[in-house]
Design an enzyme around this catalytic site. Structure first.
Site, PDB file in Angstrom:
ATOM      1  CG  ASP A  99      -8.068  16.042  38.350  1.00 20.58           C
ATOM      2  OD1 ASP A  99      -7.419  17.093  38.564  1.00 20.58           O
ATOM      3  OD2 ASP A  99      -9.308  16.025  38.179  1.00 20.58           O
ATOM      4  CG  HIS A 119       1.004  22.411  39.880  1.00 26.15           C
ATOM      5  ND1 HIS A 119       1.321  22.013  41.169  1.00 26.15           N
ATOM      6  CD2 HIS A 119       1.952  23.314  39.528  1.00 26.15           C
ATOM      7  CE1 HIS A 119       2.422  22.644  41.559  1.00 26.15           C
ATOM      8  NE2 HIS A 119       2.822  23.442  40.578  1.00 26.15           N
ATOM      9  CG  ASP A 152       6.201  29.146  37.436  1.00 25.12           C
ATOM     10  OD1 ASP A 152       5.417  28.829  36.529  1.00 25.12           O
ATOM     11  OD2 ASP A 152       7.354  29.539  37.212  1.00 25.12           O
ATOM     12  CD  GLU A 165       3.210  23.913  36.046  1.00 23.25           C
ATOM     13  OE1 GLU A 165       4.069  23.036  35.896  1.00 23.25           O
ATOM     14  OE2 GLU A 165       3.463  25.067  36.455  1.00 23.25           O
TER      15      GLU A 165
END
Ligand code: CA
Ligand code: CA
Length: 630
Positions: A533, A482, A138, A542
């Site tokens: 995965d 991610h 993020d 992540e």
């Protein structure tokens, strides 16, 4: 893995199918963490390099793999480049990003925020928190987590000052291909400074909590995958200050101050001023805790126990300043000289580990053990002994596991026993402690270096998923991390992650809807197999700065240690008691002297324990005599 309860025959074949080695497996038996019945194949005697080897046993064969003595020389750059790629506030461009697919405009180039209007803490100000590294997949910037990550990168440099070589990559100027290459400052310090600068901007400027640091700064709500940072549509706010964040700032700013003193004394002085004001603010506000629950738009990083953060900050300030107020604090701390091998604070509940973002005491102890300071010799020796004791625990735990991971299952949620979120990072951080144990052992006891290398073996594919958890490496590397920009699987117009990113890995909590939707249930699936995965699996796949920092640290360390650390166990040179490279009458003399004086510093301990029973005694002396007579 084999269900057989007796040893089975195995062969190592080269790319033309020719047998190179063969033997019988050792039966390990049922392995709880993987759910597999495990056999061990030890082919460490094979010293042949090449490509396309396979292990074959009956009708089962491995993926083809390489045997190589150079594993880490490129990884140490790639793992460090992660931080450049995830810089906020600056265009990511060639030549630094290496391929045009990873170039992107500057994200959040003017990142000015006010305190979140929906929180009880209010302040009539804005802070310009432009810059720094994005935390993970993020676009948040978290002081708790930024703290340990930045500390780890700077500690990598600081260790090299005393035990390594700062004239080589990734330490020296002009070695990392970043915008600051060629500016005369060590490149790794330049990279870490990029995040130190944003941490310095997080302080409350006025009001009752002046000097405290905001816990984090992030989007109002979570964004979707496949969003470039410069296209982030969300409003962003400062989240309320916390004692933990304030102490992270104090610790990291104090560490930065001493490392920059020789290069940029104005910056060093600014860092120290911030560090000391943050310490004073934390002392005045010792129990403002960030909530444990996850709010919208950012990770919680909740921590309601901060005496470890106090101890860590006191250690860094003491090492930098020598001031008695920090010395008095750290000596009275229950964490004094501690190196845990189990973590119980923050979100951790008895996990195998040495430190993480919410358990920071071990970081302070490393700085006390590593950097010359005014503590007494016996106290420094105790700090080193505690680090070695933790490393011994990790080695013992790894040896008891089917796949050699130095981690045990623990309570990780309500009635849930298994592996924690980011389990791979616990393994990587333990490898740092084992590396320090190797540095700190008088005769470089190779069991510690082997322990660190074995931890990497688990991360690089010796696991039940047959997966290398580091992108771009091994035979079956992670593909679909991610991440909002490295989002190829979600949108093929976005790139995959570059090489050198470590994913969090097996996580028994299986929190994300993707793995749940695949029918995977917490408490049912074996811990080491709680991994997918897939880009949607933010709870297992992540990537983040505090996981890549130990990867960068340990890959550079193992590269420095040379080919021995690349390929499994190091074979001791048994009999070379005095460590001069020859086995001769002088070793007899050295051994005899040792038996009389018991002064371990006069001999090479590994080479002298000839029967490898953990004792150096008359039996080994007799064996040495026999070796020489033969
Ligand atoms: Ca530089
Ligand atoms: Ca804590």
């Amino acid at each position: 893995m084999s269900s057989s309860t007796s040893p089975v025959a195995w062969e190592l074949v080269d790319s033309s199918g020719r047998r190179v080695e063969s033997g019988q497996t050792t039966v390990m038996g049922y392995d709880q963490a993987s759910g597999d019945h495990v056999h061990i194949i030890d082919f460490s005697s094979c010293k042949t390099e090449g490509r396309g080897f396979k292990l074959v046993s009956g009708s089962v064969e491995s993926l083809p793999f390489n045997i190589d003595t150079d594993i880490y020389s490129k990884m140490k750059y790639d793992a460090m480049k992660y931080f450049y790629h995830n810089r906020s506030g600056i265009e990511i461009k060639l030549p630094y990003c290496e391929e045009s697919q990873w170039a992107r405009p500057a994200g959040h180039p003017r990142d000015v925020m006010s305190p979140d209007p929906n929180k009880s803490y209010q302040g009539n100000y804005t802070l310009d928190v432009t810059g720094g590294w994005y935390d993970a997949g993020d676009h948040g910037k978290y002081v708790v987590n930024g703290g340990i990550s930045t500390w780890t990168v700077m500690n990598q440099y600081e260790r090299a000052l005393y035990y390594g070589d700062t004239s080589v990559a990734p330490f020296a100027d002009n070695t990392l291909n970043i915008p600051e290459s060629g500016n005369g400052y060590p490149d790794i310090l330049d990279e870490s400074r990029y995040n130190v600068e944003v941490l310095l901007k997080m302080q409350v400027p006025s009001g009752a909590l002046k000097g405290m640091a905001h816990h984090k700064a992030h989007d109002e709500r979570w964004t979707a995958l496949a969003v470039m940072p410069h296209e982030d549509p969300m409003d962003r706010y400062l989240q309320p200050p916390s004692t933990a964040a304030t102490l992270n700032l104090a610790a990291v700013a104090a560490q930065a101050s001493r490392l920059w003193e020789d290069y940029d004394s104005a910056f060093a002085s600014k860092c120290l001023t911030v560090a000391e004001s943050a310490w004073d603010a934390a002392v005045a506000n010792p129990n403002i805790y960030a909530p444990m629950e996850q709010g919208p738009g950012g990770g919680a990083y909740g921590d309601d126990y901060v005496l470890d953060e106090f101890y860590w900050a006191a250690c860094e300030l003491f090492v930098t300043t020598g001031a008695s107020k920090y010395e008095n604090y750290l000596k009275s701390s229950s964490h004094y000289l501690e190196m845990p091998s189990k973590l119980v604070g923050g979100e951790a509940l008895g996990l195998t580990g040495c430190f993480d973002w919410g358990n920071t005491a071990g970081l302070g102890t490393i700085s006390l053990a590593l950097v010359p300071n005014n503590l007494g010799a016996s106290e420094i020796a105790q700090a080193k002994a505690n680090i070695k004791a933790a490393a011994d625990d990790f080695i013992a735990i790894g040896n008891a596991q089917g796949y050699g991971a130095p981690i045990e299952e623990a309570l990780v949620g309500d009635n849930l026993v298994g592996y924690p979120w980011g389990s791979n990072s616990f393994v990587a951080n333990e490898a740092i402690v084992m590396a320090y144990a190797y540095d700190f052992s008088d005769q470089k006891d190779v069991k510690y270096l082997n322990g660190a290398a074995s931890a990497m073996d688990y991360l690089m594919g010796r696991n039940p998923n047959v997966k290398c958890y580091i992108s771009g490496y091994g035979e079956n590397p992670v593909q679909n991390t991610h991440h909002r920009f490295w989002a190829y699987q979600a949108d093929n117009s976005f790139p995959k992650a570059p090489a050198g990113c470590l994913v969090g890995g097996p996580n028994s909590g299986l929190q994300d809807p993707w793995v749940r939707g695949s029918g995977w249930l917490p408490g049912v699936r074996p811990a080491q197999k709680c991994y997918m995965d897939n880009i949607e699996s933010w709870s297992t796949n992540e990537i983040t700065i505090n996981w890549n920092a130990p990867l960068a640290w340990i890959s550079a360390y193992l590269d420095e240690q040379g080919p021995e650390a690349d390929g499994g166990d190091i074979i001791a040179d048994y009999g070379d008691v005095n460590g001069d490279g020859a086995i001769d009458a002088l070793d007899m003399v050295a051994f005899k002297r040792y038996l009389l004086t018991k002064d371990i510093t006069t001999i090479n301990a590994t080479n002298s324990d000839i029967n490898d029973d953990g004792q150096i005694d008359a039996i080994d002396y007799a064996l040495l005599k026999k070796m020489l007579l033969k």
